[in-house]
Design a protein around this motif. Structure first.
Motif, PDB file in Angstrom:
ATOM      1  N   VAL A 576     -42.568  68.310 -14.353  1.00  0.00           N
ATOM      2  CA  VAL A 576     -43.002  69.530 -15.049  1.00  0.00           C
ATOM      3  C   VAL A 576     -44.334  70.045 -14.527  1.00  0.00           C
ATOM      4  CG1 VAL A 576     -44.231  68.347 -16.936  1.00  0.00           C
ATOM      5  CG2 VAL A 576     -43.195  70.607 -17.330  1.00  0.00           C
ATOM      6  N   ILE A 577     -45.126  69.179 -13.904  1.00  0.00           N
ATOM      7  CA  ILE A 577     -46.414  69.600 -13.343  1.00  0.00           C
ATOM      8  C   ILE A 577     -46.350  69.531 -11.829  1.00  0.00           C
ATOM      9  CG2 ILE A 577     -48.865  69.013 -13.130  1.00  0.00           C
ATOM     10  CD1 ILE A 577     -48.756  67.989 -15.990  1.00  0.00           C
ATOM     11  N   ASN A 578     -46.684  70.652 -11.191  1.00  0.00           N
ATOM     12  CA  ASN A 578     -46.800  70.728  -9.738  1.00  0.00           C
ATOM     13  C   ASN A 578     -48.163  71.316  -9.406  1.00  0.00           C
ATOM     14  OD1 ASN A 578     -46.716  71.250  -6.999  1.00  0.00           O
ATOM     15  ND2 ASN A 578     -44.593  71.943  -7.009  1.00  0.00           N
ATOM     16  N   PRO A 579     -49.110  70.502  -8.927  1.00  0.00           N
ATOM     17  CA  PRO A 579     -50.453  71.011  -8.648  1.00  0.00           C
ATOM     18  C   PRO A 579     -50.502  72.010  -7.502  1.00  0.00           C
ATOM     19  CG  PRO A 579     -50.204  68.788  -7.795  1.00  0.00           C
ATOM     20  CD  PRO A 579     -48.970  69.071  -8.597  1.00  0.00           C
ATOM     21  N   ASP A 580     -49.407  72.142  -6.735  1.00  0.00           N
ATOM     22  CA  ASP A 580     -49.369  73.095  -5.631  1.00  0.00           C
ATOM     23  C   ASP A 580     -48.936  74.492  -6.075  1.00  0.00           C
ATOM     24  OD1 ASP A 580     -50.098  71.097  -3.850  1.00  0.00           O
ATOM     25  OD2 ASP A 580     -48.023  70.538  -3.419  1.00  0.00           O
ATOM     26  N   ARG A 581     -48.575  74.659  -7.328  1.00  0.00           N
ATOM     27  CA  ARG A 581     -48.098  75.943  -7.830  1.00  0.00           C
ATOM     28  C   ARG A 581     -49.215  76.704  -8.554  1.00  0.00           C
ATOM     29  NH1 ARG A 581     -44.256  76.983  -4.819  1.00  0.00           N
ATOM     30  NH2 ARG A 581     -45.612  75.605  -3.618  1.00  0.00           N
ATOM     31  N   ASP A 582     -49.076  78.003  -8.615  1.00  0.00           N
ATOM     32  CA  ASP A 582     -50.035  78.835  -9.358  1.00  0.00           C
ATOM     33  C   ASP A 582     -49.988  78.521 -10.853  1.00  0.00           C
ATOM     34  OD1 ASP A 582     -50.878  80.084  -7.052  1.00  0.00           O
ATOM     35  OD2 ASP A 582     -49.434  81.741  -7.246  1.00  0.00           O
ATOM     36  N   GLU A 583     -48.777  78.219 -11.343  1.00  0.00           N
ATOM     37  CA  GLU A 583     -48.621  77.770 -12.726  1.00  0.00           C
ATOM     38  C   GLU A 583     -48.269  76.283 -12.668  1.00  0.00           C
ATOM     39  OE1 GLU A 583     -49.184  79.341 -15.508  1.00  0.00           O
ATOM     40  OE2 GLU A 583     -49.705  81.224 -14.521  1.00  0.00           O
ATOM     41  N   PRO A 584     -49.269  75.421 -12.728  1.00  0.00           N
ATOM     42  CA  PRO A 584     -48.986  73.993 -12.526  1.00  0.00           C
ATOM     43  C   PRO A 584     -48.040  73.403 -13.561  1.00  0.00           C
ATOM     44  CG  PRO A 584     -51.269  74.352 -13.219  1.00  0.00           C
ATOM     45  CD  PRO A 584     -50.705  75.687 -12.894  1.00  0.00           C
TER      46      PRO A 584
END
Length: 782
Positions: A576-584
């Protein structure tokens, strides 16, 4: 010179001393009487242990820096062991705690709280039992340097001993009970859950409201190094933290309000305002820093970075001391430490679970150790282990279980707690723990915590140890490869993005009550290992807490799953969390990982579910499909766990709810509160995905999913089972006839009774009593 290394031996890592493998069980005996302030040594006890086959002993000691005349104390104990067991080898379990005077002279190296007050502690570990003005920082550079001088001096004195060839390693001890944790918590509010080991008293220290650490110069230096390595420039740091004032040189420490998700969320869910039957549900709790149980990473990455730096700082210290001994010994001595206990500990405050994989790949440390958790050890249960031990083996390292197994020689309090009353109870439990170590390729030491010995001081136990040593020597000469078809996958970074109670449920309860009783052997890794070409392939991968995954990590997971068209069970919130995305934080990130479209409901929803009528029978066969699942439903053996005065929560709450809305997925179970899908199955490009909307599954549900995935099931019911290519160990949860189905025909030889139970058969059918253990060697036709 004696050379001790870790090397692959017949398919698994082993301790090799001068070219000879030393198998399975070792020994540790507590000797320091804190009341009498002297060592109690029983040479006859050591002799009997040595005659039983135990040849490696861990000796608890300290540097002269830590304790005056410590080296003489070490020599006295070492020489007593070697007189009793001349062919013994010794590992120094050496305390590197700073002396009291050092702490007083170096206030900047001590943990510092936001109120500026010292929080006195009592530090007891091995031969240390003293009060300190505050807890020392476990990442202090000055402590590392000064302790290294003391360690080097001790090493040189050890090498000058006439029996230096009997000393094969150093095991580094620091922090609370020598297990590398902070004795006092990193934050204190009325909602905090923590382990009190000498600093705070939850019931009386009310004045410590909204106090937090660590603001010490020592930690801030470590934090700065972490931030520089991660962000490279201050511009990137400011952007990540959403803070134009953020700096490398003086990083801000997040306050209690920002840490609300750690304890506060669950505290408020558990204690809602008074609700009448006709009232609406209480509003979901928030203080603006959290997304349900999660930290809001888009606004508060500083909190995540704080905990990562705290845990990695302690790991860096472990690595530092390992490198000292490796350099001094030219790689000929073993190194180890207590680190990585993901269980029966505080996942945030303790600072010793976030850097295991870094340690395993550092080259500085040969083994890490942890005791098993202190619940569910009773006859019929099992001792849950706290580490991903197959990740150790993959990286040519060893996990050592500190088997501090209670026996009938304990006092009445412990006999009642662990339900070990008779010699028979003791022997069957010792067989269970030994069988686990052999089948799972882990090492172990029997830890006698009775001063001078007493826990295993028993002629029947000596006989058992002797038999077990013979079994171990034989086992090490056989094929030691594991044949598990199920892998449980964990993530260290994800410990610090979700609440303490969530991790307790997802990892600790799930592992300590369910995994070893699914009726099939299983392995445990960090997700980092999936990109390792040497990692075996599995039919079923269970992603337990992989909440925080980068783009590249997701690709590694999907590549591994596609390799053999595996099944992946993704537990609540996977990816659910992706630090590479604008919406982590986004349900889209779950969809990206699993291939199943997921929606977010911001409410608090119960994790309880039932199976749908259309659920494949292979999953529900053998369980009551009309039963309620998705929540903890077993007897809780330690109602307060390690949390002082705090009853453990067994209610699984989903906050937010993250559930499938994929029209192409088959929904095979539904949440009872709102009818949303609880388990959804979808065939993806190269793998089958099962998304679980709740945090907890019982052993029978996992077993059904394993069968659906094509995994071989050895046994049904709640019996404990460990197995590899050559052995099967079963520990009976109930009395009666057991049916063990083998993956291929063999003749099953019970090693303690010394008789065959089958001849060239795929079935073993022993009659067993509750709490009984049988260990079978699988022979070819006889």
């Amino acid at each position: 010179m004696t050379k001790a290394t870790i090397e692959n031996y017949n398919g698994a890592p082993a301790i090799i001393i001068n070219g000879i493998p030393y198998s399975s069980m070792m020994g540790t005996v507590s000797t320091y009487d804190r009341v009498k302030k002297e060592k109690i040594l029983d040479e006859e006890y050591y002799k009997r242990l040595g005659e039983s086959g135990i040849k490696i002993f861990f000796v608890m000691c300290d540097t002269e820096w830590t304790l005056e005349n410590a080296f003489d104390g070490f020599k006295t104990e070492a020489e007593a062991i070697l007189r009793a067991v001349p062919d013994a080898y010794l590992v120094l379990r050496v305390g590197i705690h700073p002396p009291l005077e050092w702490c007083e002279k170096n206030p900047g190296e001590m943990l510092k709280y936001s109120d500026g007050k010292d929080k006195p502690i009592r530090l007891f570990a091995g031969s240390i039992d003293r009060e300190y003005p505050n807890m020392y920082s476990l990442c202090s550079e000055k402590w590392r340097a000064d302790a290294s001088e003391a360690l080097t001096s001790m090493y040189e004195r050890v090498k000058a001993l006439p029996y230096s060839d009997r000393i094969i390693g150093f095991f580094f001890s620091a922090g609370g009970t020598s297990e590398w944790y902070y004795v006092t918590p990193m934050e204190y509010t009325k909602k905090t859950r923590y382990t009190d080991t000498g600093g705070f008293l939850h019931s009386s220290d009310i004045e410590y409201s909204d106090v937090y650490g660590d603001l010490s110069p020592a930690f801030k230096r470590e934090f700065s190094k972490y931030l520089r390595a991660k962000y490279k420039t201050e511009e990137k740091l400011k952007e990540a933290w959403s803070d134009d004032d953020a700096t490398f040189d003086d990083p801000k420490i997040p306050d209690c309000e920002k840490r609300y998700y750690v304890d506060g969320v669950d505290y408020d869910i558990d204690r809602p305002p008074y609700v009448k039957p006709a009232d609406n549900k209480p509003n979901p709790p928030s203080n603006g820093t959290n997304i349900g149980h999660f930290i809001d990473l888009k606004k508060h990455t500083d909190v995540f970075d704080f905990y990562r730096a705290l845990h990695l700082g302690t790991a860096n210290s472990v690595i530092h001391f390992g490198n000292i001994i490796k350099d001094l010994s030219s790689g000929n001595m073993l190194t180890g430490a207590f680190y990585g206990s993901a269980g029966a500990t505080h996942y945030f405050d303790y600072s010793q679970i976030g850097g295991v994989h870094k340690i395993l790949t550092s080259g500085a440390i040969d083994f890490l150790a942890s005791p098993g958790v202190y619940e569910n050890r009773q006859p019929g249960g099992f001792t849950g282990q706290r580490q991903c031990f197959d990740s150790f083996a993959l990286n040519n390292r060893i996990f050592i279980a500190e088997d501090d197994t209670r026996t009938h020689h304990e006092n009445a309090y412990f006999r009642n707690y662990y339900e070990v009353y008779t010699t028979e109870d003791t022997l069957e439990i010792l067989k269970r723990e030994f069988g686990r170590n052999i089948c799972q390729n882990t090492q172990g030491w029997w830890f006698d915590q009775h001063i001078g010995g007493g826990r295993y001081k028993d002629k029947e136990i000596y006989k058992l140890f002797s038999v077990q040593e013979n079994i171990a020597h034989e086992a090490y000469e056989k094929n030691r490869r594991k044949n598990s078809e199920i892998a449980f996958i964990y993530d260290e970074e994800s410990y610090h993005v979700i609440s303490l109670e969530s991790t307790h449920q997802m990892i600790e309860l799930f592992r300590n009550y369910e995994i070893d009783i699914i009726g099939a052997p299983s392995d445990r890794y960090f997700h980092n290992d999936l990109s390792n070409p040497d990692m075996p392939d599995y039919k079923l991968y269970v992603f337990v807490n992989t909440l925080y995954l980068t783009d590249s990590e997701r690709e590694s997971i999907k590549t591994k799953l596609r390799k053999n068209n595996a099944t992946a069970l993704f537990m609540y919130g996977s990816g659910v969390i992706n630090p590479d995305r604008d919406e982590p934080f986004s349900p889209k990130n779950i969809t990206d990982l699993t291939g199943i479209e997921v929606k977010e409901n911001p409410d608090v929803v119960s994790g309880k579910f039932k199976f749908s009528e259309n659920c494949p029978s292979i999953i529900t066969d053998g369980l009551d499909k009309y039963d309620i699942h998705g929540d903890f439903k077993r007897k809780m053996w330690a109602n307060t766990a390690s949390y002082m005065n705090t009853i453990k929560n067994s209610r699984v709450n989903l906050y937010p709810e993250l559930y499938s809305i994929d029209k192409e997925a088959e929904n095979i179970a539904y949440l009872l509160e709102n009818g949303h899908p609880a388990l959804s199955v979808k065939k993806n490009d190269g793998f089958t995905a099962i998304y679980c909307a709740t945090k907890y599954l019982s052993n029978d549900v996992i077993r059904g999913i394993a069968k659906y995935s094509g995994c071989h099931i050895y046994t049904l019911g709640d019996d404990v089972l460990y197995a590899n290519e050559s052995y099967v160990t079963i520990h009976a949860a109930t009395s009666g006839k057991k049916i063990i189905c083998l993956p291929k025909a063999a003749s099953a030889y019970e090693l303690y009774e010394q008789k065959y139970y089958s001849n060239n058969s795929k079935k073993i059918e022993p009659e067993m009593k509750k709490g009984e253990t049988k260990m079978f060697r699988l022979d070819e036709n006889v």
